[in-house]
Design a protein around this motif. Sequence first.
Motif, mmCIF file in Angstrom:
data_model
loop_
_atom_site.group_PDB
_atom_site.id
_atom_site.type_symbol
_atom_site.label_atom_id
_atom_site.label_comp_id
_atom_site.label_asym_id
_atom_site.label_seq_id
_atom_site.Cartn_x
_atom_site.Cartn_y
_atom_site.Cartn_z
ATOM 1 N N VAL A 564 88.510 -1.032 60.079
ATOM 2 C CA VAL A 564 89.253 -0.842 58.837
ATOM 3 C C VAL A 564 88.916 -2.016 57.932
ATOM 4 C CG1 VAL A 564 91.519 -0.651 57.772
ATOM 5 C CG2 VAL A 564 91.113 0.376 60.012
ATOM 6 N N GLY A 565 88.348 -1.766 56.778
ATOM 7 C CA GLY A 565 87.945 -2.834 55.858
ATOM 8 C C GLY A 565 86.663 -2.420 55.182
ATOM 9 N N HIS A 566 86.156 -3.211 54.301
ATOM 10 C CA HIS A 566 86.622 -4.542 53.918
ATOM 11 C C HIS A 566 87.361 -4.393 52.582
ATOM 12 C CE1 HIS A 566 83.902 -6.717 56.878
ATOM 13 N NE2 HIS A 566 83.620 -5.444 57.029
ATOM 14 N N ASN A 567 87.841 -5.508 51.988
ATOM 15 C CA ASN A 567 88.678 -5.415 50.802
ATOM 16 C C ASN A 567 87.880 -5.162 49.528
ATOM 17 O OD1 ASN A 567 90.221 -7.830 48.715
ATOM 18 N ND2 ASN A 567 90.946 -5.754 48.943
ATOM 19 N N ALA A 568 87.293 -6.190 48.945
ATOM 20 C CA ALA A 568 86.550 -6.050 47.691
ATOM 21 C C ALA A 568 85.120 -5.596 47.972
ATOM 22 C CB ALA A 568 86.550 -7.379 46.934
ATOM 23 N N SER A 569 84.481 -5.057 46.941
ATOM 24 C CA SER A 569 83.126 -4.535 47.131
ATOM 25 C C SER A 569 82.140 -5.627 47.516
ATOM 26 C CB SER A 569 82.658 -3.837 45.865
ATOM 27 O OG SER A 569 82.680 -4.727 44.757
ATOM 28 N N GLU A 570 82.404 -6.882 47.093
ATOM 29 C CA GLU A 570 81.526 -7.992 47.452
ATOM 30 C C GLU A 570 81.368 -8.107 48.968
ATOM 31 O OE1 GLU A 570 83.786 -7.954 45.254
ATOM 32 O OE2 GLU A 570 83.170 -8.958 43.423
ATOM 33 N N ALA A 571 82.409 -7.717 49.694
ATOM 34 C CA ALA A 571 82.352 -7.733 51.156
ATOM 35 C C ALA A 571 82.056 -6.352 51.717
ATOM 36 C CB ALA A 571 83.673 -8.257 51.723
ATOM 37 N N ALA A 572 82.659 -5.324 51.125
ATOM 38 C CA ALA A 572 82.576 -3.981 51.691
ATOM 39 C C ALA A 572 81.164 -3.416 51.671
ATOM 40 C CB ALA A 572 83.531 -3.043 50.946
ATOM 41 N N VAL A 573 80.463 -3.594 50.553
ATOM 42 C CA VAL A 573 79.137 -2.972 50.436
ATOM 43 C C VAL A 573 78.115 -3.616 51.378
ATOM 44 C CG1 VAL A 573 77.210 -2.497 48.879
ATOM 45 C CG2 VAL A 573 79.567 -2.132 48.104
ATOM 46 N N PRO A 574 77.962 -4.952 51.395
ATOM 47 C CA PRO A 574 77.002 -5.545 52.349
ATOM 48 C C PRO A 574 77.345 -5.214 53.799
ATOM 49 C CG PRO A 574 77.656 -7.159 50.698
ATOM 50 C CD PRO A 574 78.565 -5.985 50.531
ATOM 51 N N ALA A 575 78.645 -5.222 54.126
ATOM 52 C CA ALA A 575 79.048 -4.903 55.499
ATOM 53 C C ALA A 575 78.726 -3.453 55.830
ATOM 54 C CB ALA A 575 80.533 -5.171 55.687
ATOM 55 N N ALA A 576 78.879 -2.566 54.835
ATOM 56 C CA ALA A 576 78.651 -1.142 55.076
ATOM 57 C C ALA A 576 77.233 -0.873 55.559
ATOM 58 C CB ALA A 576 78.941 -0.350 53.808
ATOM 59 N N PHE A 577 76.273 -1.612 55.045
ATOM 60 C CA PHE A 577 74.892 -1.420 55.485
ATOM 61 C C PHE A 577 74.716 -1.812 56.956
ATOM 62 C CE2 PHE A 577 74.221 -1.316 50.914
ATOM 63 C CZ PHE A 577 73.262 -0.314 50.779
ATOM 64 N N GLU A 578 75.458 -2.837 57.384
ATOM 65 C CA GLU A 578 75.404 -3.225 58.798
ATOM 66 C C GLU A 578 76.015 -2.138 59.680
ATOM 67 O OE1 GLU A 578 73.809 -5.783 59.869
ATOM 68 O OE2 GLU A 578 73.446 -6.729 57.904
ATOM 69 N N TYR A 579 77.141 -1.573 59.226
ATOM 70 C CA TYR A 579 77.785 -0.512 59.995
ATOM 71 C C TYR A 579 76.907 0.753 60.003
ATOM 72 C CZ TYR A 579 81.918 -3.477 59.701
ATOM 73 O OH TYR A 579 82.791 -4.533 59.786
ATOM 74 N N ASP A 634 85.489 -8.445 34.923
ATOM 75 C CA ASP A 634 84.683 -9.410 35.666
ATOM 76 C C ASP A 634 83.435 -8.688 36.151
ATOM 77 O OD1 ASP A 634 83.528 -11.194 37.430
ATOM 78 O OD2 ASP A 634 85.448 -11.939 38.192
ATOM 79 N N PRO A 635 82.285 -8.898 35.502
ATOM 80 C CA PRO A 635 81.068 -8.173 35.893
ATOM 81 C C PRO A 635 80.570 -8.528 37.284
ATOM 82 C CG PRO A 635 80.551 -9.907 34.307
ATOM 83 C CD PRO A 635 82.046 -9.832 34.389
ATOM 84 N N GLU A 636 81.081 -9.627 37.856
ATOM 85 C CA GLU A 636 80.687 -9.998 39.211
ATOM 86 C C GLU A 636 81.458 -9.210 40.266
ATOM 87 O OE1 GLU A 636 81.001 -14.184 39.671
ATOM 88 O OE2 GLU A 636 79.580 -14.647 38.062
ATOM 89 N N SER A 637 82.400 -8.371 39.804
ATOM 90 C CA SER A 637 83.162 -7.507 40.710
ATOM 91 C C SER A 637 82.708 -6.073 40.458
ATOM 92 C CB SER A 637 84.663 -7.643 40.440
ATOM 93 O OG SER A 637 85.415 -6.717 41.199
ATOM 94 N N PRO A 638 81.778 -5.543 41.256
ATOM 95 C CA PRO A 638 81.209 -4.220 40.984
ATOM 96 C C PRO A 638 82.238 -3.098 40.892
ATOM 97 C CG PRO A 638 79.885 -5.371 42.596
ATOM 98 C CD PRO A 638 81.114 -6.202 42.397
ATOM 99 N N ASP A 639 83.284 -3.137 41.731
ATOM 100 C CA ASP A 639 84.247 -2.055 41.668
ATOM 101 C C ASP A 639 85.033 -2.080 40.356
ATOM 102 O OD1 ASP A 639 85.427 -4.388 42.494
ATOM 103 O OD2 ASP A 639 86.372 -3.549 44.279
ATOM 104 N N ASN A 640 85.412 -3.272 39.886
ATOM 105 C CA ASN A 640 86.109 -3.353 38.610
ATOM 106 C C ASN A 640 85.176 -3.075 37.436
ATOM 107 O OD1 ASN A 640 89.098 -4.232 38.695
ATOM 108 N ND2 ASN A 640 88.154 -5.459 40.306
#
Length: 841
Positions: A564-579, A634-640
């Motif tokens: 279950v996770g991750h929170n923001a896209s900065e973490a979720a997207v890179p982790a998703a490729f590992e999963y 915040d352009p550094e936050s892809p989801d926002n």
Amino acid sequence: MAKVALLIGVSEYESGLTPLPAAIKDVEAMRGVLLHPEIGGFDDVTLLINPQRHEMEEAIASFFDDRQKDDLLLLFFSGHGIKDETGKLYFAARNTRKTDKGVPARATIVPANFVHEVMSNSRSKREVVILDCCFSGAFAEGMLARNDGFVDVKNQLGGEGRAVLTSSTSTQLSFEQQGTDTSTYTSYIVEGLETGAADRDEDGWISVDELHEYAAKKVQESTPAMRPEIYPIKGGHKIKLAKAPSNDPMLTYRREVEFWVEGGNGEISVAGRAALEGLQETLKLSSEQANTIETQVLAPIKDYKKKLQQYELAFSDEIKKEFPFSDRTRANLKRVQQVLGLRDEDIALIQATLITKHSLTTPPVVVNPPPPQNSNFFNYLIACIVGVIGVVIGGSIVYFIRTGDKSKPIVQPIVNSCAKETYSLGDRISLGEKTLLKQDTNPDKEAGVKAFLEGDCQSAINNLNSYHQANLRDPEALIYLNNAKARQKEERLKIGVSVPIGTNPNVSKEMLRGAAQAQDEVNNSGGINGKALEVAIANDDNNSSQAQNIAKQFVNDKTILAVVGHNASEAAVPAAFEYKDGKLVMLSPTSFDQRLSGLSNYIFRTVNTNNLAKSLSDYRIKTAAQTNIVICVDPESPDNKWFADEFTKVIEQANYKINPTPCNLSDSTLDPNAMISQAISSQANGLLLAPYIDKINKGLEVARASKGRLQLFSSPTMYTQQTLAEGKADVNGMVLAVPWYPQAIPGNHFTQNAQKLWGGPVNWRTATTYDATKAIIAGLQRSNTREELQKTLHSPDFSVEGATGKIQFSQSGDRTNNAIFLVKVQQIPGTDKYEFVPIKP
């Protein structure tokens, strides 16, 4: 903008405190790398060697005084850290002495809260503190400010960017590196800067979090009981401390060596050796250069093996003299273990092997000793021994450590014991053996975690239950409590949950409450087909590299069935490729980054993002005679960024106007007052806020500058207690699109159960994380392998009722048909407090 450092080293003390000769070498080594024009490039570095207390305080106060906002300030301390009976930290000075009672005289030590105060009064927004001293983690505990049961790690220090790096936790000793001039922690801090190896993302800069990650990894390779920590405040982990060389053959070779060492469990394989020799030739490195690099990379691992050998020699010598051990011998061996910086799990196999060898070569002696005290660890050890003996001789010999009647020897049952398991990723993952939410603890919780680590689950349950009853809002304790209960069962299923504890503990707790509530409900109702659910908590700091590392750990742990996770896209997207590559189900409860949609059969989301922005923009169009809206994102936050783009698209399709005033929330030079003035002068009548989750304060600054002159709108990110508590009247009337609010679904029992379980309200992150965990639980009811689970979740006939309604997934992994709700901030009548209330259709 200036880069300045104050380096304090205290090696000499009054009687009663041990000299620390490495402290002087520490500051000298730090000065070298900081002043080096191609590394630190600092403008000024001040050394303070063996100061008296008043000299230290004056130097620290002067260092932080009269600074500019963009100045980078680095405070480094190497010496003795001292804790008092209340847990407060003090730094020892040259004249620090002990009283007749054996405690340091207060007038001779520098309080950590003095440093907190001068840092808070400084105008600099870029401050880094590096502490190489015992109990240094207690410095961060001094930052905490408590209010209504919540702990805000950021509140007292504040600031745009601040980070504290510590060589140890609040309860640990630090260590001097054997055979080197500098201490263990500082030696790797310097090594990471000097070689450039700490540049983990290879962008040519070493940020604070990269330096911590490098030093912590090396420290734990050498001295696993020592746990360096980082406490970033408002983006402080991204402060760039030093440059790293680009296209440097020495660094290129070092990274290749580290790759093969990590993959070979501390050794370089035959394949690795072939690759390294080829690279050495390509880079035109001499054998001497290559050997120097390899020696340095392998040094901490060899140091660890040497410590194991030293402990083995000590244990072997003692077991020849007596066994079972007396209390004194056990205490002496424990002291050896602590001095060497080894954990219980590091030495367990050594002890088990030597005791087994002793039992097979020495005739059993039946004695009647009094029951030993503090025997939990030795009970665990006995279990290890019995297991080893069973493997060696088929279970035909059992050596009884404790006996009763000589004619009828009895083995003492280990009624409290349970399986022990730890992760290797520093302090990032825990099943209950370490506290990750360090802001929330007391002696009961600490005792419970310690008991869990030692395999004493019944004591863990007793202590964690006592803590939970008095601290209902702490979800970590409830998860650990349920994990300890699960460990007592023979069969259990395990999942992971990853949240940004280090950078946003409040959001992390919101998410963990959802996972904990779902775990608590299923385990109290008989489990998943009779198997209890166990939850591993991970701290990814919303950091891409940390999230990837955690994902790799979860993928490699074959007992983890979903995450279950991750929170923001900065973490979720890179982790998703590992999963995706590891074929492990990831169910993100909070990210609305469109890149997750359709990424893999193993990636799911509980928030349907398609209608979030549209619902909000449609509301604006319906309620305004004309629209001229400023977009603050915040352009550094892809989801926002995606949310703001979708909002803009709908507004423009309706032939309404987007105000051209630029508002970049990641721009440190943004002046909210000037921006608002410019927007109003260009006829703006609305303002959309879409900040990164860790920069909500930036959004609040803009709202404050608006002074109610612009109608406020926001992405779901702003739905936090921080928005209400700090924004108050400045955010009154702000409209948000959210996937859930407490009264969203009449008759749903989740809200009432959550209120009772947590002693207060919860928000949408708790609800969607609950739903993510609930979906995984329902999937595991049908299948208990990773591949079968993802197929079950994709199945058209799969559904489960959750906090936000019926949970089903499309083939893209997105949630199907969940509603989106609009809420607004409104003052609670008769009070100065604010709340989120629904906007009726």
